[in-house]
Design a protein around this motif. Sequence first.
Motif, PDB file in Angstrom:
ATOM      1  N   PRO A   1       0.822  -1.223   0.000  1.00 37.89           N
ATOM      2  CA  PRO A   1       0.000   0.000   0.000  1.00 37.89           C
ATOM      3  C   PRO A   1       0.849   1.263   0.000  1.00 37.89           C
ATOM      4  CG  PRO A   1       0.094  -0.931   2.204  1.00 37.89           C
ATOM      5  CD  PRO A   1       0.784  -1.916   1.301  1.00 37.89           C
ATOM      6  N   THR A   2       0.284   2.331  -0.546  1.00 38.90           N
ATOM      7  CA  THR A   2       0.877   3.652  -0.400  1.00 38.90           C
ATOM      8  C   THR A   2       0.491   4.200   0.968  1.00 38.90           C
ATOM      9  OG1 THR A   2      -1.037   4.832  -1.259  1.00 38.90           O
ATOM     10  CG2 THR A   2       0.552   4.009  -2.874  1.00 38.90           C
ATOM     11  N   GLN A   3       1.158   5.278   1.368  1.00 35.39           N
ATOM     12  CA  GLN A   3       0.822   5.886   2.653  1.00 35.39           C
ATOM     13  C   GLN A   3      -0.610   6.410   2.645  1.00 35.39           C
ATOM     14  OE1 GLN A   3       2.751   5.892   5.539  1.00 35.39           O
ATOM     15  NE2 GLN A   3       0.682   6.372   6.259  1.00 35.39           N
ATOM     16  N   ALA A   4      -1.015   6.986   1.537  1.00 31.80           N
ATOM     17  CA  ALA A   4      -2.380   7.506   1.451  1.00 31.80           C
ATOM     18  C   ALA A   4      -3.401   6.374   1.560  1.00 31.80           C
ATOM     19  CB  ALA A   4      -2.565   8.276   0.148  1.00 31.80           C
ATOM     20  N   GLN A   5      -3.099   5.235   0.966  1.00 34.07           N
ATOM     21  CA  GLN A   5      -4.011   4.091   1.074  1.00 34.07           C
ATOM     22  C   GLN A   5      -4.084   3.581   2.508  1.00 34.07           C
ATOM     23  OE1 GLN A   5      -2.204   1.636  -1.888  1.00 34.07           O
ATOM     24  NE2 GLN A   5      -3.321   2.582  -3.589  1.00 34.07           N
TER      25      GLN A   5
ATOM     26  N   THR B   1       1.126  -0.565 -10.936  1.00 34.83           N
ATOM     27  CA  THR B   1       2.325   0.214 -10.668  1.00 34.83           C
ATOM     28  C   THR B   1       2.872  -0.207  -9.321  1.00 34.83           C
ATOM     29  OG1 THR B   1       1.424   2.068 -11.890  1.00 34.83           O
ATOM     30  CG2 THR B   1       3.254   2.529 -10.391  1.00 34.83           C
ATOM     31  N   PRO B   2       4.113  -0.724  -9.260  1.00 37.25           N
ATOM     32  CA  PRO B   2       4.617  -1.224  -7.996  1.00 37.25           C
ATOM     33  C   PRO B   2       4.808  -0.105  -6.989  1.00 37.25           C
ATOM     34  CG  PRO B   2       6.297  -1.320  -9.688  1.00 37.25           C
ATOM     35  CD  PRO B   2       5.046  -0.878 -10.346  1.00 37.25           C
ATOM     36  N   THR B   3       4.634  -0.453  -5.721  1.00 29.17           N
ATOM     37  CA  THR B   3       4.890   0.481  -4.642  1.00 29.17           C
ATOM     38  C   THR B   3       5.946  -0.093  -3.745  1.00 29.17           C
ATOM     39  OG1 THR B   3       3.121  -0.521  -3.371  1.00 29.17           O
ATOM     40  CG2 THR B   3       2.545   1.409  -4.647  1.00 29.17           C
ATOM     41  N   PRO B   4       6.742   0.769  -3.097  1.00 25.44           N
ATOM     42  CA  PRO B   4       7.843   0.255  -2.278  1.00 25.44           C
ATOM     43  C   PRO B   4       7.367  -0.429  -1.032  1.00 25.44           C
ATOM     44  CG  PRO B   4       7.663   2.635  -2.075  1.00 25.44           C
ATOM     45  CD  PRO B   4       6.702   2.223  -3.149  1.00 25.44           C
ATOM     46  N   THR B   5       8.215  -1.289  -0.489  1.00 28.71           N
ATOM     47  CA  THR B   5       7.913  -1.953   0.768  1.00 28.71           C
ATOM     48  C   THR B   5       7.946  -0.935   1.896  1.00 28.71           C
ATOM     49  OG1 THR B   5       8.910  -3.961  -0.049  1.00 28.71           O
ATOM     50  CG2 THR B   5       8.677  -3.782   2.333  1.00 28.71           C
TER      51      THR B   5
ATOM     52  N   GLY C   1       8.053   2.656  12.570  1.00 30.96           N
ATOM     53  CA  GLY C   1       7.005   2.702  13.583  1.00 30.96           C
ATOM     54  C   GLY C   1       5.632   2.489  13.016  1.00 30.96           C
ATOM     55  N   ARG C   2       5.453   2.767  11.734  1.00 27.46           N
ATOM     56  CA  ARG C   2       4.212   2.474  11.021  1.00 27.46           C
ATOM     57  C   ARG C   2       4.561   2.356   9.550  1.00 27.46           C
ATOM     58  NH1 ARG C   2      -0.170   7.048  10.486  1.00 27.46           N
ATOM     59  NH2 ARG C   2      -0.817   5.497   8.960  1.00 27.46           N
ATOM     60  N   PRO C   3       3.701   1.745   8.743  1.00 24.45           N
ATOM     61  CA  PRO C   3       4.029   1.608   7.335  1.00 24.45           C
ATOM     62  C   PRO C   3       4.115   2.969   6.660  1.00 24.45           C
ATOM     63  CG  PRO C   3       2.201   0.196   7.972  1.00 24.45           C
ATOM     64  CD  PRO C   3       2.451   1.131   9.105  1.00 24.45           C
ATOM     65  N   THR C   4       5.116   3.159   5.816  1.00 26.68           N
ATOM     66  CA  THR C   4       5.264   4.448   5.142  1.00 26.68           C
ATOM     67  C   THR C   4       5.652   4.301   3.679  1.00 26.68           C
ATOM     68  OG1 THR C   4       7.557   4.569   5.886  1.00 26.68           O
ATOM     69  CG2 THR C   4       5.913   5.704   7.230  1.00 26.68           C
ATOM     70  N   PRO C   5       4.871   3.539   2.882  1.00 26.63           N
ATOM     71  CA  PRO C   5       5.142   3.544   1.444  1.00 26.63           C
ATOM     72  C   PRO C   5       4.865   4.923   0.860  1.00 26.63           C
ATOM     73  CG  PRO C   5       3.766   1.698   2.065  1.00 26.63           C
ATOM     74  CD  PRO C   5       3.822   2.637   3.226  1.00 26.63           C
ATOM     75  N   SER C   6       5.274   5.132  -0.409  1.00 32.32           N
ATOM     76  CA  SER C   6       5.334   6.512  -0.876  1.00 32.32           C
ATOM     77  C   SER C   6       4.500   6.861  -2.096  1.00 32.32           C
ATOM     78  CB  SER C   6       6.792   6.860  -1.180  1.00 32.32           C
ATOM     79  OG  SER C   6       7.290   5.998  -2.173  1.00 32.32           O
TER      80      SER C   6
ATOM     81  N   THR D   1      -8.658   5.603  -4.988  1.00 31.63           N
ATOM     82  CA  THR D   1      -9.775   5.609  -4.056  1.00 31.63           C
ATOM     83  C   THR D   1     -10.857   4.669  -4.539  1.00 31.63           C
ATOM     84  OG1 THR D   1      -9.271   7.913  -3.533  1.00 31.63           O
ATOM     85  CG2 THR D   1     -11.441   7.094  -2.907  1.00 31.63           C
ATOM     86  N   PRO D   2     -11.410   3.797  -3.650  1.00 30.51           N
ATOM     87  CA  PRO D   2     -11.013   3.624  -2.258  1.00 30.51           C
ATOM     88  C   PRO D   2      -9.822   2.712  -2.107  1.00 30.51           C
ATOM     89  CG  PRO D   2     -12.800   2.162  -2.759  1.00 30.51           C
ATOM     90  CD  PRO D   2     -12.546   2.980  -4.008  1.00 30.51           C
ATOM     91  N   ALA D   3      -9.339   2.128  -3.216  1.00 32.36           N
ATOM     92  CA  ALA D   3      -8.212   1.197  -3.197  1.00 32.36           C
ATOM     93  C   ALA D   3      -7.550   1.311  -4.554  1.00 32.36           C
ATOM     94  CB  ALA D   3      -8.703  -0.222  -2.934  1.00 32.36           C
ATOM     95  N   PRO D   4      -6.512   0.506  -4.808  1.00 35.87           N
ATOM     96  CA  PRO D   4      -5.908   0.549  -6.145  1.00 35.87           C
ATOM     97  C   PRO D   4      -6.945   0.298  -7.221  1.00 35.87           C
ATOM     98  CG  PRO D   4      -4.560  -0.733  -4.645  1.00 35.87           C
ATOM     99  CD  PRO D   4      -5.827  -0.418  -3.917  1.00 35.87           C
ATOM    100  N   ASP D   5      -6.834   1.034  -8.300  1.00 42.33           N
ATOM    101  CA  ASP D   5      -7.755   0.886  -9.417  1.00 42.33           C
ATOM    102  C   ASP D   5      -7.831  -0.564  -9.834  1.00 42.33           C
ATOM    103  OD1 ASP D   5      -9.090   0.878 -11.801  1.00 42.33           O
ATOM    104  OD2 ASP D   5      -8.068   2.631 -12.619  1.00 42.33           O
ATOM    105  N   PRO D   6      -9.029  -1.166  -9.806  1.00 40.21           N
ATOM    106  CA  PRO D   6      -9.114  -2.584 -10.162  1.00 40.21           C
ATOM    107  C   PRO D   6      -8.701  -2.885 -11.590  1.00 40.21           C
ATOM    108  CG  PRO D   6     -11.297  -1.591  -9.945  1.00 40.21           C
ATOM    109  CD  PRO D   6     -10.314  -0.592  -9.419  1.00 40.21           C
ATOM    110  N   SER D   7      -8.483  -1.864 -12.387  1.00 41.57           N
ATOM    111  CA  SER D   7      -7.962  -2.130 -13.736  1.00 41.57           C
ATOM    112  C   SER D   7      -6.462  -2.327 -13.732  1.00 41.57           C
ATOM    113  CB  SER D   7      -8.306  -0.981 -14.677  1.00 41.57           C
ATOM    114  OG  SER D   7      -7.601   0.179 -14.310  1.00 41.57           O
ATOM    115  N   THR D   8      -5.817  -2.124 -12.566  1.00 34.25           N
ATOM    116  CA  THR D   8      -4.377  -2.346 -12.461  1.00 34.25           C
ATOM    117  C   THR D   8      -4.116  -3.417 -11.428  1.00 34.25           C
ATOM    118  OG1 THR D   8      -4.227  -0.581 -10.822  1.00 34.25           O
ATOM    119  CG2 THR D   8      -3.820   0.019 -13.104  1.00 34.25           C
ATOM    120  N   PRO D   9      -4.187  -4.676 -11.831  1.00 35.97           N
ATOM    121  CA  PRO D   9      -4.100  -5.771 -10.871  1.00 35.97           C
ATOM    122  C   PRO D   9      -2.713  -5.924 -10.307  1.00 35.97           C
ATOM    123  CG  PRO D   9      -3.991  -6.625 -13.081  1.00 35.97           C
ATOM    124  CD  PRO D   9      -4.261  -5.156 -13.210  1.00 35.97           C
TER     125      PRO D   9
END
Length: 782
Positions: free
Chosen positions: A98-102, A699-703, A708-713, A718-726
């Motif tokens: 996940p991204t931080q925003a997600q 589109t890959p996201t970093p680990t 202290g909490r997840p911080t991908p970038s 919205t509300p999750a990754p676009d289901p057209s990009t599996p």
Amino acid sequence: MTIPIRPTGRLPRLRGRLALAVGAAAAVTFTGLPGLHVNEAEAAPKPKRCDEKYLGHSYGSTPANSGPPLNGDYDPYPTDENYTYVNPARDFDGVLAPTQAQLDKAGTDYKSWQRQFEKTGKPEYRVMEMYARYQSQYNSPRGYKEWNRWMDIRWLAPHGSPPRGDAFMARMVRKYNMIGPDWWCEDTLQYTDEKGETQNRRVDARNRAEGRNVEIKSNGHVEDDQMAADRQLAKQRPKDKFQYLTGAATDQPSKDKIAAFNKDLKAARNTREPQAGIVERRSNAIERPQKPNNYTKYDPRFNADPLKAGRSPIMDQALRSGKTPEEAFRIQKQYQAGNRGGYFMRGPGGIDFSTMQLNYVSTPVKGQGMKYSMKADYAKDPDTKPGYGGEARLNLANDAFFTWLALTPDKFWVNLNPVRPDLILDKEFARTDAGRILLESDLTLKHDYADAMNPDKYERGERFWQAAPRTAEGQPCLPIIRQWITPKPATVREQDGGIYILDAPLKVNMEVPTGPDVPPNTCKINEAQTRQAETLIKTMIQPELERRVNNDPSYADLRYVYRSRVAAEHVRRADAAHPTDFHKVINSNDISKWKLRAPNQNWDKKTVYDKYVHSFRNGDYKFKRTYGGKVWILSMGGVDFSKAPKRNITHAQFNRQHRDLDKTTKTSTQAETTYRGTEQVFLGASGERGGGGGGGEPTPTPTPTDSGRPTPSHSPSTPAPDPSTPGGDHSGPPATDNPGGDLAHTGNTTPVGLIAGLAVALAVAGAALTWWMRRRNQGPTG
């Protein structure tokens, strides 16, 4: 498959929810996904008659001789069997980190996202549920920071292990007639441990009348605490016997533990009758997603069109393995701690990826995914010396395969000649790992040539120099010798819609070179002596070099990419007959997607050449010997893949020499499997999507970092990754305008015909020269 003693906080086993269809292949079908609740506590399963629990029927009596046979320490059954089960969590195994925003959007209230998914059926809500679950455990002492580890251990395994275990249990209950009033499953036995504390041991299947305890493992590993519990039970129940029914190749540590247990029990009970033993019933668990979608992972490797890629058991194992021995050890401990149900088989370190070889590729058909199968040895002790580097090995096979397709065959050569720095390696080939491996192997061969005749290391070397020709002054002298590697005919079998690569041996060739590019020798011998030396080298040195090339680890990568060459030539031939999805790749000379990978991304052919020249000029070693009354100090210091010969054996030979390999290979495209009771594992990709699903590439996201909490970038959707990009690791070949699809050519553009009875050939020729000898005359010894 039972967890006998569950520590507080361990993820619960999910049982009692499944309708099992037991037969030649037992499949588990879920009618919906509300059952994916992995964090809620559940009561331990209560003991129940095995026939009622797994067969849905209550038999009036227990047959005589029911249960697995107790024949000794280890009793393997020779034939593999398959069974199928559904893991609905697999529908989302391609979800990216996940991204931080997600994460901010998901929060930690996963139940609310779960309810939205169950109400609407929209996959994006399941994804947000996963993100919330991941975030809720991130800072806990037992939490997972790495998204992929969380995905495997906390998402896939808790949902896959129960149906897998239940499907295997049902098969074993039926197969060994563990029915009637005597056989109880999930039976609980109390015992006192070595500290004097009361513990419970849940036994998968127990014959109460006979005191027979059967631990049923769909993998091949028995836990240490299970063995410790059974040893205590054996002391307190002196008539009980213990069996371990495994559904995969049993690892050696488990064999050793159970053999020692049996030996101790026989001694303590003063009997020759077996008291504990393994019954190995190798059964291949074929896992399927329930409803594939845009978040389901597929394996793009060996596929010209990644959207045609299929399911891949090898991708799971390879990508889970560590990159280094140290990382592999850490990861193996993580997975084994969450592997009580055997979902991860022997764990990510269970396969010795250094032994992995391409075994089979299907014949490409336009619009369809490619099937392929690899084979490797199991790691002998995966918990202390786990296998590693699986992803790198899998990528190397794939990249070499596409390199052999994309580049025209006249580029497949390397050349180490001290007077030709301009002809080392084709510039495009030099940008690939296949080219790097060929050039480095050529240098290794030249070092090995000098090493093989070292009289200070080998008795062979002493005999060689005693027999070497002499100059008029009595100096041992050898002519300049060219060495190069070519393939012996590869043994293949074309059937079942593809090609089996059964054997791909390499040959070392030697000759005295001629021509303007041959550097002058430092000693002079006549023509007869030159032929004498050539014969001596071919008789005493060449066989040793050929042994090294075909067996030593230093040439493992060369042997590995050779098999990809054979597979690629098969695809070239098929495409020439009927254009396939590979048509635009073949002879495109575009290797941009298969360039040198880390850690070799900055590799330079000139570095290898400089090493060669230094060795040529200075020698690899010096040795001192007395010949003819004088003391002498002597110093000892390319490859072409443009061809690929093969020998297609008959169907009768294939069945006789490689019995059941076709069945094993077919199974391996769907599940990790073994070959006829050996310690060799086969696994690959199916080229099929298991019921349909999405396409495209996320589109890959970093680990997440450990802050202290997840911080991908990356930015959210919205509300999750676009289901057209599996999810999934998709990569594809370059799109080119080159219509070429012709067969491989030699360096002089002579076509290489691939007709029945011949095979894809790999010629490792080379104009590479080798070391020469220098001496310093110390004068007569007097």
